[in-house]
Design an enzyme around this catalytic site. Sequence first.
Site, mmCIF file in Angstrom:
data_model
loop_
_atom_site.group_PDB
_atom_site.id
_atom_site.type_symbol
_atom_site.label_atom_id
_atom_site.label_comp_id
_atom_site.label_asym_id
_atom_site.label_seq_id
_atom_site.Cartn_x
_atom_site.Cartn_y
_atom_site.Cartn_z
ATOM 1 C CG LEU A 7 -20.052 -32.671 -46.052
ATOM 2 C CD1 LEU A 7 -21.630 -33.509 -46.102
ATOM 3 C CD2 LEU A 7 -19.852 -32.414 -44.354
ATOM 4 C CB SER A 9 -13.518 -32.392 -51.125
ATOM 5 O OG SER A 9 -12.206 -31.591 -51.644
ATOM 6 C CB ALA A 48 -19.231 -29.137 -47.615
ATOM 7 C CE1 TYR A 79 -11.221 -28.593 -49.866
ATOM 8 C CE2 TYR A 79 -10.278 -26.474 -48.595
ATOM 9 C CZ TYR A 79 -10.984 -27.696 -49.420
ATOM 10 O OH TYR A 79 -12.073 -27.668 -47.694
ATOM 11 C CE LYS A 83 -14.512 -28.157 -50.622
ATOM 12 N NZ LYS A 83 -15.855 -28.754 -50.239
ATOM 13 C CB THR A 109 -13.664 -27.940 -38.775
ATOM 14 O OG1 THR A 109 -14.474 -26.574 -39.148
ATOM 15 C CG2 THR A 109 -14.738 -28.951 -37.619
ATOM 16 N NE ARG A 120 -7.845 -30.943 -41.974
ATOM 17 C CZ ARG A 120 -8.627 -31.307 -41.985
ATOM 18 N NH1 ARG A 120 -9.937 -30.262 -42.447
ATOM 19 N NH2 ARG A 120 -9.310 -32.937 -41.721
#
Length: 257
Positions: A7, A9, A48, A79, A83, A109, A120
């Site tokens: 997970l 990053s 993830a 990013y 991914k 999330t 964010r």
Amino acid sequence: MDYVLHLASPASPKDYLRHAILTLQVGSFGTYHALELARAHGSVFLMASTSEIYGDPHVSPQPESYWGNVNPVGPRSVYDESKRFSEALTMAFHRKYGVETRIARIFNTYGERMRIEDGRVLPNFMMQSLQNKPLTIYGDGSQTRSFCYVADTVDGLYRLLLSDQIEPVNLGNPEEVTILDVAREVIETTGSRIVSRPLPVDDPKQRKPDISRAMDWLGWSPRTSRGEGFQRLIPYFKSMLSTGSGKAKPSVETKVT
Ligand code: UDP
């Protein structure tokens, strides 16, 4: 049975734009090393991934079969593409070496323990509102996102890990909302007003998961409504404000090779 969960990053646009090269490193070299570890130990490997692999989608809601619309050279590509590369590498390790792999495509999330300077939208709006500063809407606020409470995401990750599903699975809350409405919902509970700021480059216009796979394969769907989740954020961010904690620690420039 051993498990390797990758997970690692930065996930906030503010963080991955600042740590562009490190983001590419952890999503390439980092994924490679984590996969080799799983292979050496015969472990199940979970990666993830993200809704960002769909880029600025032309299809809504986004099913896992959608290949996406990503700008490979834009600022967000550090990013998105790392991914996407991680997904490709994960599938190659499964096909070539038979590693038991899982790919979770995590949509927006939120929850307690986010940094107050995470950048964010929810930490920003919550902190701005609690300090009676204007909420910074990027662009006209008509872009949409779908926000999943962290406990639901964790439950989905756990179910996926224990399943035998190799294909990617979307994990997110399908309740789509405009950013302007998010600002209104935050203002309703904690007050303040709105101010307009420029829209970041390549900011996706819409994002909403198709969670049919997660429902059919994992028996999973989110249980926490946005209203409920937002209520849980308020005491958390209030306590961060009073203690002044939750700020980003000075970053350590680690070299991953
Ligand atoms: N956004 C905003 N104000 C802020 C932070 C973000 O209007 O203070 C917008 C941003 O442009 C995007 C959405 O909210 O359209 C979600 O941004 P975030 O950085 O939370 O994550 P993203 O979904 O873009 O990865």
